[in-house]
Design an enzyme around this catalytic site. Structure first.
Site, PDB file in Angstrom:
ATOM      1  N   ARG A 183     -10.129 -11.519   2.357  1.00 45.82           N
ATOM      2  CA  ARG A 183     -10.981 -12.616   1.858  1.00 45.82           C
ATOM      3  C   ARG A 183     -10.264 -13.946   1.984  1.00 45.82           C
ATOM      4  O   ARG A 183     -10.900 -14.988   2.139  1.00 45.82           O
ATOM      5  CB  ARG A 183     -11.403 -12.307   0.411  1.00 45.82           C
ATOM      6  CG  ARG A 183     -10.262 -12.229  -0.567  1.00 45.82           C
ATOM      7  CD  ARG A 183     -10.649 -11.527  -1.866  1.00 45.82           C
ATOM      8  NE  ARG A 183     -10.706 -10.076  -1.709  1.00 45.82           N
ATOM      9  CZ  ARG A 183     -11.017  -9.229  -2.672  1.00 45.82           C
ATOM     10  NH1 ARG A 183     -11.316  -9.674  -3.878  1.00 45.82           N
ATOM     11  NH2 ARG A 183     -11.046  -7.926  -2.453  1.00 45.82           N
TER      12      ARG A 183
ATOM     13  N   LYS B 202       0.840  -1.194   0.000  1.00 41.17           N
ATOM     14  CA  LYS B 202       0.000   0.000   0.000  1.00 41.17           C
ATOM     15  C   LYS B 202       0.876   1.244   0.000  1.00 41.17           C
ATOM     16  O   LYS B 202       1.963   1.234   0.599  1.00 41.17           O
ATOM     17  CB  LYS B 202      -0.850   0.039   1.285  1.00 41.17           C
ATOM     18  CG  LYS B 202      -2.034  -0.895   1.300  1.00 41.17           C
ATOM     19  CD  LYS B 202      -2.856  -0.688   2.573  1.00 41.17           C
ATOM     20  CE  LYS B 202      -3.970  -1.692   2.689  1.00 41.17           C
ATOM     21  NZ  LYS B 202      -4.980  -1.591   1.631  1.00 41.17           N
TER      22      LYS B 202
HETATM   23  N1  BES Z   1      -8.102  -3.573   4.433  1.00 40.58           N
HETATM   24  C1  BES Z   1      -8.264  -3.215   3.063  1.00 40.58           C
HETATM   25  C2  BES Z   1      -9.574  -2.470   2.807  1.00 40.58           C
HETATM   26  C3  BES Z   1      -9.760  -1.130   3.478  1.00 40.58           C
HETATM   27  C4  BES Z   1      -9.561   0.041   2.767  1.00 40.58           C
HETATM   28  C5  BES Z   1     -10.191  -1.047   4.786  1.00 40.58           C
HETATM   29  C6  BES Z   1      -9.755   1.270   3.377  1.00 40.58           C
HETATM   30  C7  BES Z   1     -10.387   0.169   5.418  1.00 40.58           C
HETATM   31  C8  BES Z   1     -10.176   1.335   4.690  1.00 40.58           C
HETATM   32  C9  BES Z   1      -8.270  -4.475   2.188  1.00 40.58           C
HETATM   33  O1  BES Z   1      -7.477  -5.509   2.659  1.00 40.58           O
HETATM   34  C10 BES Z   1      -7.720  -4.075   0.867  1.00 40.58           C
HETATM   35  O2  BES Z   1      -6.599  -3.669   0.807  1.00 40.58           O
HETATM   36  N2  BES Z   1      -8.546  -4.204  -0.178  1.00 40.58           N
HETATM   37  C11 BES Z   1      -8.139  -3.879  -1.494  1.00 40.58           C
HETATM   38  C12 BES Z   1      -8.674  -4.942  -2.426  1.00 40.58           C
HETATM   39  C13 BES Z   1      -8.121  -4.851  -3.833  1.00 40.58           C
HETATM   40  C14 BES Z   1      -6.654  -5.158  -3.840  1.00 40.58           C
HETATM   41  C15 BES Z   1      -8.873  -5.840  -4.685  1.00 40.58           C
HETATM   42  C16 BES Z   1      -8.709  -2.505  -1.842  1.00 40.58           C
HETATM   43  O3  BES Z   1      -9.825  -2.200  -1.430  1.00 40.58           O
HETATM   44  O4  BES Z   1      -8.006  -1.744  -2.482  1.00 40.58           O
HETATM   45 MN    MN Z   2      -5.464  -5.350   2.021  1.00 41.12          MN
END
Ligand code: BES
Ligand code: MN
Ligand code: ZN
Length: 486
Positions: free
Chosen positions: A339, A265
């Site tokens: 997931r 990230k």
């Molecule tokens: N924990 C994050 C989602 C999230 C984003 C929670 C903002 C709280 C605030 C999750 O694990 C994630 O990173 N999801 C990705 C999925 C993508 C890679 C398909 C996302 O939402 O970007």
């Molecule tokens: Mn994530």
């Protein structure tokens, strides 16, 4: 915090503050009338001057009022009397509590319940407790200080106890979420759950990495692989119902820190990723309340705890994982880790005999794009079960909105090398493709997925709640358990 009922009048109670209410159009509650008479019309004058309007959440302070024993009176706006619901009651108590908690105050007396329904009193007590809890766990000089004691105008002690139980459950969840990732990691989270289980009499089972391997939790373990912190899976059991009755199951995502892994990230998105265990925190908070309320139902809470990090062992893009259910998963983004954790925990929930399942997860940024920061996304394979949850959320005043689960979305998670892949095609509909992935692991059991990526964590404070963890959906889960008929 001590919460007790009082029969003392609002004018004569010895307290640091007395909270009284005013409905829309300046209609005063009985205790506010008492204060008004004692002060020879101080509140009436403020209404006439339009300083007090009765708008929901409006706060007006009368400092050292003549003839009143308390140091100050806070008049809180309650909005339209006929529209008063649990959301309004929660906020009506939480907003003055938060305002008063800005200084150390030992004793605050609330006089808000003029013939309110039981549910409203409970929601207000819960709000009073939530309002004065801050996120500054590690500041020497706190911005918010919880009161030692709350008094509540003449009411049934059992209602206060129930409200306090809800408030303390919400507080537990918020504290777990607010704890930084160097304090709360899979082992220490499991310890906190064990401590809670000991206090409340819940049965607890903790799976360590050896047990997780023996149980073939290959999907969850792959996420944990890149961290020096070993993973855990916690199962909490409340046996309040008939022996042998299939339990309701709550499942929570407990990623104690989400760096994204190799699909790293950016710094800004990582700043608040200590909140990525909020689903697990919500399950633990709700289980505490369910145990303390001794609800006559069987409920199990399962949380999957991992840290998503990068070291030489970290799982990689293109890796194929074997989930506990036997399905194979191609990893095309290590940041879609929630997931992968839930895939195995949901499988355990089914094996544990769950009749119906609700999972909670800070799962996707896409859900924030779809519904904003304050609304949770609901996705389901069983409309009646989703309706039941949605009406519980509505009653509790927690915002939730259903997203569709059209079969076409499933096509997006088809993989060329494994049974499924862990991301959709591109980013559109990302909250739904994530839910479609989860659906693969519930074996057709009635299931609702709540994406709490928005409401679990506040970047900015609300007038009634400090920023940080919110405890969202703890009350809704308790409400669902109350209505659970197997
Ligand atoms: N924990 C994050 C989602 C999230 C984003 C929670 C903002 C709280 C605030 C999750 O694990 C994630 O990173 N999801 C990705 C999925 C993508 C890679 C398909 C996302 O939402 O970007
Ligand atoms: Mn994530
Ligand atoms: Zn995550």
């Amino acid at each position: 915090m001590k919460v007790s009922a009082t029969t003392e009048s609002a004018a004569s109670i010895q307290a640091d503050a007395v909270v009284v209410g005013c409905y829309a159009e300046g209609k005063l509650q009985p205790a506010a009338e008492t204060i008004d008479q004692t002060t020879r019309g101080a509140i009436t004058r403020l209404i006439e001057a339009k300083e007090i309007t009765g708008k929901t959440g409006e706060i007006t302070k009368l400092l050292a009022p003549q003839g009143v024993a308390a140091t100050q009176v806070v008049v809180v706006g309650l909005g339209d009397c006929a529209k008063l619901d649990r959301r309004a009651a929660f906020r009506a108590a939480a907003a003055p509590a938060k305002s008063l908690a800005s200084k150390v105050r030992a004793h605050v007396a609330f006089y808000l319940n003029d013939n309110w329904d039981n549910d409203l009193v409970e929601a207000a007590v819960c709000g009073a407790i939530a309002g004065c809890q801050g996120q500054d766990l590690y500041r020497a000089e706190k911005k918010l200080s919880a009161f030692e004691q709350i008094s509540w105008a003449a009411t049934d002690a059992s209602l206060l106890a129930n409200g306090q139980t809800l408030g303390e459950a919400v507080s537990l969840t918020r504290r777990l979420v607010n704890e930084p990732a160097n304090m709360i990691y899979p082992e220490s989270f499991a310890d906190a759950a064990a401590e809670m289980a000991k206090q409340t009499g819940l049965e607890i089972e903790i799976w360590d990495e050896r047990k997780l391997k023996a149980e073939r939790c290959g999907s969850l373990l792959a996420v944990a692989q890149g961290s020096t912190r070993p993973p855990r899976l916690v199962i909490l059991r409340h046996h309040g119902g008939k022996k042998g009755d299939a339990p309701l199951a709550f499942v929570g995502k407990g990623v104690t820190f989400d760096s994204g892994g190799l699909s790293l990230k950016p710094s800004d998105s990582m700043k608040t990723m200590k909140c990525d265990m909020a689903g697990a925190g919500t399950v633990v908070g709700a289980m505490q309340a369910i145990a303390k309320l001794k609800l006559p139902v069987n409920v199990i809470g399962l949380v999957g705890l991992v840290e998503n990090m990068i070291n030489g062992d970290a799982f990689k893009l293109g890796d194929v994982l074997s989930a506990r259910s036997g399905k194979t998963i191609e990893v095309l983004n290590t940041d879609a880790e929630g997931r992968l954790v839930l895939a195995d925990v949901l499988d355990v929930a089914v094996e544990q005999g769950a009749a119906k399942i609700i999972d909670l997860a800070t799962l996707t940024g896409a859900c924030l794009v779809a519904l904003g920061t304050d609304t949770a996304g609901l996705m389901t394979n069983d409309q009646a079960w989703c309706d039941e949850l949605a009406s519980a959320a509505q009653l509790c005043g927690e915002a939730a909105w259903q997203l569709p689960m059209f079969p076409e979305f499933s096509e997006q998670i088809a993989s060329k090398v494994a049974d499924i892949k862990n991301v959709g095609e591109g980013r559109w509909g990302g909250a739904i493709t994530a839910a479609k992935f989860l659906e693969e692991f519930v074996q057709g059991k009635p299931w609702v997925h709540i994406d709490i990526a928005g409401p679990a964590f506040l970047d900015n404070p609300k007038p009634w709640l400090d920023a940080g963890g919110t405890g969202a959906f703890v009350r809704t889960l308790v409400e669902v358990a109350k209505g659970w008929r197997g």
